[in-house]
Structures are given as structure tokens and as C-alpha cells.
Design an enzyme around this catalytic site. Structure first.
Site, short mmCIF file in Angstrom:
data_model
loop_
_atom_site.label_atom_id
_atom_site.label_comp_id
_atom_site.label_asym_id
_atom_site.label_seq_id
_atom_site.Cartn_x
_atom_site.Cartn_y
_atom_site.Cartn_z
N TYR A 1 0.88 -1.16 0.01
CA TYR A 1 0.00 0.01 0.11
C TYR A 1 0.82 1.20 -0.07
CZ TYR A 1 -3.13 3.59 1.33
OH TYR A 1 -3.86 4.75 1.41
N LYS B 1 1.34 4.27 -3.15
CA LYS B 1 1.16 5.73 -3.11
C LYS B 1 2.19 6.31 -3.25
CE LYS B 1 -3.47 5.33 -2.10
NZ LYS B 1 -4.09 5.84 -3.36
#
Length: 258
Positions: A152, A156
């Protein structure tokens, strides 16, 4: 003239707030989500309250073909997109080698590939007419490594770097690219990913607050904006470049531990 915004992940959370804000300002919307019922409710709400048009497309962005299909459908209906808001995304907590690989692959597909592909689909149209705005929803976690949320945080980091780079490529055009870096935000995202049980989510911001800061930054053509972050976390961000990498990694590991 009414501006039309294409918003992914439009049926809930920050995406729903983007939709409401754009509708409040008189704009039409192409709303993308996997949740058909949520899109139906959004369309009814915004058209009744604001007298604008909401065109809904039910689409699963984990499918490689989804971005091309979205672009083709929009073009076939003669809709010109003025704002592209790449909001859809999800996360997950756990040791990388223990997590379900299919879930992490889907996360990369939505957070990275779908966002990049949608940008590639619509950006040539924007550049050709020398107008348009793109808002990519990244995260403040893009600025640090994320043990127990490795994929994750990495997705990003890609979104922030990609968005910043394109803002440079587009600097001599009438098109702008903005990255929105929210802190922890009170949405179903936190519950679904398990992040709401970590220290990072101790003081989440409201989805409305984050969406407003991001939307306004997009209109102003800013390169990026950090939104919904408590002052003490903003101070921590300033010291990150000076922290030894090992100490930073250990600190972030504790922040991701239930």
C-alpha cells in the site's frame, strides 16, 4: 459553462464527497464505482438537490480492461471530461509474505495501473484542447516506507512521484496535475483495510475536509497538497528527511501494528 468531472470510487468516502462538492458548484459528473446501488443513490441525491447530471458507470477497476472501457464509453456518449479525479484505491495490513497475493495484486492494479491508465486515456484529450485538471489521490504514507503495509505505501509512493513528474511535463500547457496526500481519514476504507485499528488512525480527518482541500488545490493547479493531518503529524513529516532510515522504518512498523 458546466464542468464535467470523472470521479472514480465515487459512491463512498472521499469520492462521494468529491462528487457532492462538484455538484454543489454546478458541475456534471461521470461517477465510476463497483457499487451499483451506491452509484444509484448518489445519482438520485445529487440530481435532485443540485439539478446537475450524473452519468454512472459500474466498473471493477481490478480488471485490466476497465480504464479503456470507461474512456470508450465516455467518448461514445459525446461527453467531454474537464476534471479527472483518480480517487479509487484500497489498502491492507499484514506481513507481505503472509498476505493473500491476489489481494495485493488487485491493490497494485487499482492504486497504480488503473490510475495510470485512466490518466493516459484522458490526458491526450486535455492536452489537445489545452485545458483540463487531474487530481490523483495519494497519501502522506507515500513519503515513508511502510512495514506491514509494504504494498500500500509503495503504491502511494508511485502515485505521488508519477503525479509530481507529470506536473512538470504539463507546466507549459493549460493542463494541471495535482497530488492529494491525505492523512488518516474517516471512511469505510480504514475499516476494510484494518488500518482503523492502527495508531495511524488515532485522529482521522473527515472525508469532507480532505475532499475540499484536494478539490480546491486542483482548481488552483497546485502540484500537491497535504490534507487532514493533525499538527503534530505535520511536524513529524518535517523531520522525516533527517531521521536515520532504520529508526524511521522501526517507527513506521509500530504505527502499523494493531
Amino acid at each position: 459553462m458546466k464542468k464535467t468531472a470523472l470521479i472514480t470510487g465515487a459512491a463512498s468516502g472521499i469520492g462521494r464527497e468529491f462528487s457532492r462538492i462538484h455538484a454543489e458548484r454546478g458541475g456534471n459528473i461521470v461517477a465510476i464505482d463497483i457499487n451499483a446501488e451506491g452509484l444509484k443513490n448518489l445519482k438520485t441525491e445529487l440530481e435532485n438537490e443540485h439539478g446537475i447530471e450524473v452519468y454512472t458507470i459500474v466498473k471493477n477497476l481490478t480488471q485490466l480492461s476497465a480504464p479503456q472501457e470507461i474512456h470508450d464509453e465516455v467518448i461514445s456518449h459525446g461527453v467531454a471530461i474537464d476534471y479527472l479525479i483518480n480517487n479509487a484505491g484500497f489498502g491492507g495490513v499484514g506481513a507481505f509474505h503472509e498476505r493473500d497475493w491476489a489481494k495485493d495484486q488487485a491493490m497494485i492494479q487499482v492504486n497504480v495501473l488503473a490510475l495510470t491508465s485512466l490518466t493516459r486515456q484522458f490526458l491526450p484529450d486535455f492536452v489537445a484542447r489545452d485545458s483540463g485538471k487531474i487530481l490523483n489521490v495519494s497519501s502522506t504514507v507515500s513519503l515513508v516506507p511502510g512495514p506491514l503495509q509494504a504494498v500500500y505505501f509503495a503504491t502511494k509512493a508511485y502515485v505521488t512521484s508519477f503525479s509530481n513528474a507529470l506536473s512538470g511535463e504539463l507546466s507549459d500547457t493549460g493542463v494541471s496535475m495535482t497530488a492529494l496526500l491525505p492523512g488518516a481519514t474517516k471512511t469505510a476504507f480504514g475499516d476494510a483495510s484494518g488500518m482503523n485499528k492502527t495508531p495511524i488512525y488515532k485522529r482521522p480527518a473527515s472525508a469532507r475536509e480532505v475532499a475540499e482541500e484536494g478539490y480546491n488545490a486542483m482548481l488552483e493547479g497546485k502540484i500537491e497538497v497535504i490534507a487532514g493531518l493533525p499538527w503534530e503529524q505535520r511536524m513529524e513529516l518535517k523531520f522525516i528527511p533527517f531521521m536515520p532510515k532504520k529508526a524511521l522504518i522501526e517507527r513506521m512498523k509500530k504505527q502499523s501494528t494493531h
